[in-house]
Design a protein around this motif. Sequence first.
Motif, PDB file in Angstrom:
ATOM      1  N   GLN A  33      56.280  28.606  44.356  1.00 15.96           N
ATOM      2  CA  GLN A  33      56.539  29.112  43.000  1.00 15.96           C
ATOM      3  C   GLN A  33      55.499  28.561  42.020  1.00 15.96           C
ATOM      4  O   GLN A  33      55.001  29.306  41.158  1.00 15.96           O
ATOM      5  N   VAL A  34      55.103  27.290  42.172  1.00 14.61           N
ATOM      6  CA  VAL A  34      54.104  26.701  41.268  1.00 14.61           C
ATOM      7  C   VAL A  34      52.738  27.363  41.466  1.00 14.61           C
ATOM      8  O   VAL A  34      52.030  27.685  40.503  1.00 14.61           O
ATOM      9  N   ALA A  35      52.330  27.612  42.740  1.00 16.25           N
ATOM     10  CA  ALA A  35      51.032  28.239  43.015  1.00 16.25           C
ATOM     11  C   ALA A  35      50.991  29.663  42.453  1.00 16.25           C
ATOM     12  O   ALA A  35      49.980  30.084  41.860  1.00 16.25           O
ATOM     13  N   ALA A  36      52.056  30.436  42.609  1.00 14.34           N
ATOM     14  CA  ALA A  36      52.100  31.804  42.098  1.00 14.34           C
ATOM     15  C   ALA A  36      51.996  31.819  40.578  1.00 14.34           C
ATOM     16  O   ALA A  36      51.324  32.685  39.988  1.00 14.34           O
ATOM     17  N   ALA A  37      52.590  30.878  39.909  1.00 15.83           N
ATOM     18  CA  ALA A  37      52.508  30.802  38.453  1.00 15.83           C
ATOM     19  C   ALA A  37      51.073  30.526  38.000  1.00 15.83           C
ATOM     20  O   ALA A  37      50.603  31.081  36.996  1.00 15.83           O
ATOM     21  N   ALA A  38      50.316  29.714  38.785  1.00 21.11           N
ATOM     22  CA  ALA A  38      48.921  29.439  38.438  1.00 21.11           C
ATOM     23  C   ALA A  38      48.083  30.703  38.567  1.00 21.11           C
ATOM     24  O   ALA A  38      47.205  30.985  37.727  1.00 21.11           O
TER      25      ALA A  38
ATOM     26  N   VAL B  77      49.038  33.789  38.247  1.00 16.93           N
ATOM     27  CA  VAL B  77      49.381  34.673  37.138  1.00 16.93           C
ATOM     28  C   VAL B  77      48.632  34.260  35.884  1.00 16.93           C
ATOM     29  O   VAL B  77      48.087  35.106  35.152  1.00 16.93           O
ATOM     30  N   LEU B  78      48.528  32.984  35.615  1.00 22.28           N
ATOM     31  CA  LEU B  78      47.853  32.490  34.419  1.00 22.28           C
ATOM     32  C   LEU B  78      46.370  32.842  34.457  1.00 22.28           C
ATOM     33  O   LEU B  78      45.799  33.299  33.455  1.00 22.28           O
ATOM     34  N   ALA B  79      45.723  32.695  35.638  1.00 21.51           N
ATOM     35  CA  ALA B  79      44.296  33.009  35.753  1.00 21.51           C
ATOM     36  C   ALA B  79      44.052  34.495  35.532  1.00 21.51           C
ATOM     37  O   ALA B  79      43.096  34.892  34.836  1.00 21.51           O
ATOM     38  N   ALA B  80      44.864  35.355  36.127  1.00 25.11           N
ATOM     39  CA  ALA B  80      44.693  36.794  35.979  1.00 25.11           C
ATOM     40  C   ALA B  80      44.879  37.208  34.516  1.00 25.11           C
ATOM     41  O   ALA B  80      44.164  38.074  34.001  1.00 25.11           O
ATOM     42  N   GLU B  81      45.831  36.596  33.820  1.00 31.52           N
ATOM     43  CA  GLU B  81      46.076  36.936  32.421  1.00 31.52           C
ATOM     44  C   GLU B  81      44.897  36.515  31.542  1.00 31.52           C
ATOM     45  O   GLU B  81      44.512  37.240  30.605  1.00 31.52           O
ATOM     46  N   GLU B  82      44.272  35.395  31.852  1.00 34.11           N
ATOM     47  CA  GLU B  82      43.108  34.957  31.074  1.00 34.11           C
ATOM     48  C   GLU B  82      41.941  35.920  31.263  1.00 34.11           C
ATOM     49  O   GLU B  82      41.240  36.263  30.287  1.00 34.11           O
ATOM     50  N   GLN B  83      41.675  36.382  32.522  1.00 31.27           N
ATOM     51  CA  GLN B  83      40.585  37.325  32.772  1.00 31.27           C
ATOM     52  C   GLN B  83      40.829  38.641  32.032  1.00 31.27           C
ATOM     53  O   GLN B  83      39.911  39.214  31.446  1.00 31.27           O
ATOM     54  N   GLU B  84      42.092  39.111  32.056  1.00 35.87           N
ATOM     55  CA  GLU B  84      42.412  40.355  31.358  1.00 35.87           C
ATOM     56  C   GLU B  84      42.183  40.210  29.855  1.00 35.87           C
ATOM     57  O   GLU B  84      41.626  41.103  29.207  1.00 35.87           O
ATOM     58  N   GLU B  85      42.544  39.085  29.298  1.00 34.44           N
ATOM     59  CA  GLU B  85      42.374  38.873  27.865  1.00 34.44           C
ATOM     60  C   GLU B  85      40.896  38.863  27.491  1.00 34.44           C
ATOM     61  O   GLU B  85      40.492  39.421  26.453  1.00 34.44           O
ATOM     62  N   LYS B  86      40.044  38.260  28.364  1.00 30.80           N
ATOM     63  CA  LYS B  86      38.600  38.208  28.100  1.00 30.80           C
ATOM     64  C   LYS B  86      38.013  39.614  28.063  1.00 30.80           C
ATOM     65  O   LYS B  86      37.237  39.966  27.151  1.00 30.80           O
ATOM     66  N   LEU B  87      38.325  40.445  29.065  1.00 31.45           N
ATOM     67  CA  LEU B  87      37.775  41.791  29.128  1.00 31.45           C
ATOM     68  C   LEU B  87      38.270  42.638  27.950  1.00 31.45           C
ATOM     69  O   LEU B  87      37.528  43.469  27.417  1.00 31.45           O
ATOM     70  N   ARG B  88      39.494  42.440  27.531  1.00 35.43           N
ATOM     71  CA  ARG B  88      40.003  43.197  26.383  1.00 35.43           C
ATOM     72  C   ARG B  88      39.262  42.829  25.107  1.00 35.43           C
ATOM     73  O   ARG B  88      39.007  43.690  24.249  1.00 35.43           O
ATOM     74  N   ASP B  89      38.891  41.579  24.961  1.00 33.14           N
ATOM     75  CA  ASP B  89      38.120  41.180  23.785  1.00 33.14           C
ATOM     76  C   ASP B  89      36.744  41.845  23.796  1.00 33.14           C
ATOM     77  O   ASP B  89      36.258  42.323  22.755  1.00 33.14           O
TER      78      ASP B  89
ATOM     79  N   ALA C 286      45.499  43.385  38.460  1.00 31.51           N
ATOM     80  CA  ALA C 286      45.558  42.049  39.071  1.00 31.51           C
ATOM     81  C   ALA C 286      46.693  41.226  38.466  1.00 31.51           C
ATOM     82  O   ALA C 286      47.375  40.473  39.167  1.00 31.51           O
ATOM     83  N   VAL C 287      46.896  41.351  37.153  1.00 36.01           N
ATOM     84  CA  VAL C 287      47.999  40.626  36.500  1.00 36.01           C
ATOM     85  C   VAL C 287      49.351  41.097  37.050  1.00 36.01           C
ATOM     86  O   VAL C 287      50.240  40.293  37.342  1.00 36.01           O
ATOM     87  N   ARG C 288      49.486  42.422  37.175  1.00 42.40           N
ATOM     88  CA  ARG C 288      50.764  42.945  37.692  1.00 42.40           C
ATOM     89  C   ARG C 288      51.013  42.448  39.112  1.00 42.40           C
ATOM     90  O   ARG C 288      52.134  42.070  39.473  1.00 42.40           O
ATOM     91  N   SER C 289      49.953  42.448  39.933  1.00 41.14           N
ATOM     92  CA  SER C 289      50.112  41.987  41.312  1.00 41.14           C
ATOM     93  C   SER C 289      50.507  40.516  41.352  1.00 41.14           C
ATOM     94  O   SER C 289      51.403  40.121  42.097  1.00 41.14           O
ATOM     95  N   ALA C 290      49.835  39.705  40.502  1.00 44.44           N
ATOM     96  CA  ALA C 290      50.164  38.277  40.478  1.00 44.44           C
ATOM     97  C   ALA C 290      51.589  38.045  39.989  1.00 44.44           C
ATOM     98  O   ALA C 290      52.308  37.168  40.495  1.00 44.44           O
ATOM     99  N   ARG C 291      51.995  38.827  39.020  1.00 42.58           N
ATOM    100  CA  ARG C 291      53.371  38.672  38.512  1.00 42.58           C
ATOM    101  C   ARG C 291      54.395  39.079  39.559  1.00 42.58           C
ATOM    102  O   ARG C 291      55.470  38.461  39.670  1.00 42.58           O
ATOM    103  N   ASP C 292      54.103  40.149  40.333  1.00 44.57           N
ATOM    104  CA  ASP C 292      55.021  40.540  41.406  1.00 44.57           C
ATOM    105  C   ASP C 292      55.172  39.407  42.406  1.00 44.57           C
ATOM    106  O   ASP C 292      56.294  39.086  42.853  1.00 44.57           O
TER     107      ASP C 292
END
Length: 824
Positions: A295-300, A302-314, A510-516
């Motif tokens: 559970q801890v590894a999956a949460a990490a 998810v955090l990385a994928a969300e950061e990459q998505e935020e960068k590309l959106r900017d 990638a974010v959706r996959s990590a969250r799943d």
Amino acid sequence: MRPLRLDMVGFAAFREPTTVDFTDADFFALIGPTGSGKSTVLDAICFALYGTVPRWNDRRAIANALAPSTAEARVRLVFESAGVRYAATRVVRRDGKGRVSTTHAGLELLPRGFDLAKLDSGLDVGDLGDPLAGTPAEMDAAVLDAVGLPFEQFTSCVVLPQGQFAEFLHAKPAVRQQILVNLLGLSVYERVREQATTLAAESEAHLAVTDGQLAALADAEASAADAAARLNDLVRLAADIDRAVPALDKARQGADQTRTALTALDAELSRLMAVTAPADATDVAAAAAAARAAQVAAAARVLAAEEQEEKLRDELANAGDATELRRLLDAHAEQAQLTETAAQIEETVAAARSEHEKSAAALAAATAVAERADTALQAAEADVEHARTADRAATLRPHLVAGQPCPVCEQVVVKVPRQPSAPLLTAANAAHERARAASRSAASDVAARDRAVRELDRALAGVEAQRTQMSTRLANIAARLAGAPGPQALRDELATIAKLQRGVEDATAAVRSARDVARRTSAEARRAEESIHGAWRSFDAMRDGVAPFGPPATNRDDLADAWQALTTWAAREAADRRSRRADTEQAARRSTTAVEEAEQAIVALFAALDLDAAAGADHVRAATVAVEQARAVHARHVERHQQAIALTEARGGHERDARVARALALHLRANNFERWLLAEALDTLVDGASRILRELSAGQYDLGHDKGEFYVVDHHDAALRRPVRTLSGGETFQASLALALALAEQLADLSTGAASLDSIVLDEGFGTLDATTLDAVAATLENLAARGDRTVGVVTHVAALADRIPVRFEIRKDARTASVTRLG
């Protein structure tokens, strides 16, 4: 009873307020046509006193009191009885549902000297004097006290119904006997005899029942003695049981304590032996630790994928507006297209102007030709007019004669002119037609060319408007594209934005996959935690089950170690309790033997008196119940003995009642006592009637009877006896009146109170009497009124009789109501 005043409104035929004043009317007649309402006056008197009318034949038929289509009827009778004046009032109303009821019934005692003129104000119910009755039930008793006669006797003594006046005189003996029984109330003796017979039968039935009851109670005294002895034995048993039960209770208490201790040891052993560790305790703990790490590894991730998505959106946000870029690129394409279209429009404008100029020149030439044709036409028209004048003169020339006057100018013709060879008008008309055709052709050509010029004008104006609109659009686009990049630069920028959008979409996926994955690992972690919690709950439940025995402390960080410590302790505790159970079991057997011995001693006490006492029962209660039952049995036998004594005494009373009732019924049989009473009543009635008849007939007749048949003794014919059927109409009236008066006096003597027979009203038809008989009847009534002991009234429509009566009340009736007028 002497009537003084009668007030009516809404009663039967009297719809309007009506008053009949009987004051000073000692001898009166109610006169008027048949059906006018004469008898209704007597009905109102009866209704005011008794609430009913003889001819209704039903005391409940009070609806007959209401005048047609009225909702209320009021009647008030002021009368005098034994020197006292009364006012009887009744009010009848119909409610909204059509039900008719008496809403007021009252009798009042008028003060002495009461002025009857005060009643002229109307029929409103008010306080006239002291109230004696205020309801229909109270009226019955109050009127009986005031008048002294019930309704049936009143209508036989005071108001004699129409058509029944001579019925009693001519009736057969059996019918006359029944009339006397009804009028004199002799049927009461028949009812007394019937009640005596019934009472005798009831007393004899009671006597038979009492004898049966006494036979059933023959053993009551002996049974009471046996029940007393049994009660004494059971009282002694209860005392012995009270002494034996404490020892039994003590033995039972010891047995209960040993059994409780043995049961407690067995329960503790069962609970301690049930303590066993689950086989999968270690596996459950390991699975929970692994699930938490995943559970801890999956949460990490998810955090990385969300950061990459935020960068590309900017980056995408800073790359520019793709929509605006596409609009500028579309504007470049539109400018090129409009430029090409504008060149084509310029060519079209030039061609239109050239064509327009050519058409304008052709129109000018055609216009000149048309003007010349018009000028030629006008000249041809002038030639035609000139030729027409010349031709008219030529037509007159054949008629001219030299030396004769001219038919036009009346001048003498000197020489006839020569006739022309061909008329000028024909040639002029032909020239005129050619000129007109040429003019029309020229005008048509001018119109056609004019239409062509106008069409070209419109086409040229439309093309020029398109050129102007196109110039405006090109200017607007040029202003919009001022300073904007070229088409290729715009396409390059759009390609960069598209690339960034694809990158953002990939990052979002990638974010959706990590969250799943994180959700799945979280679910697995929850299940693992639930498993470990369930394992601890099982442990806690097991430990709680043996908590009263003092288990060791628990290591909450290691499930396997906790189970090991608990199972080891439980095995040690179970061994200790097994060692103590043998001693406790032996003590339980000894206490059970003591209880059985105490139970047998008590059972022997019950058996001595033939009573059952089951082992383990509440012996004190059983003994008490037996004593109470014996006491109840004893009480019942004592009660039966006392009942036998009472029945013996009652039997004597029933025997006396039956003997007396039988004797009374025998004496009151109809062929004995009632026959004697009727004979006495008939003798008294005939004596009284004979006295009255002798007075009415001026001493000519006496009345007698023989074996129930009436006869008269004619003193004017040597005291000859002859049947009453041989009397004339007037003589029959006198005999019937004498019987009626005698019967009224006898009824008054038999009435329940002091009757006041101050009036008599005869509602009898006199229309069938001849003049002689009618004269005799009138004389009889005058003699009766002259006696002065009562008011005499008659109801008649015979004028010869009414004229001889001093006071007459004339009743007339119209389509709406009846009315009363006092005459004389």
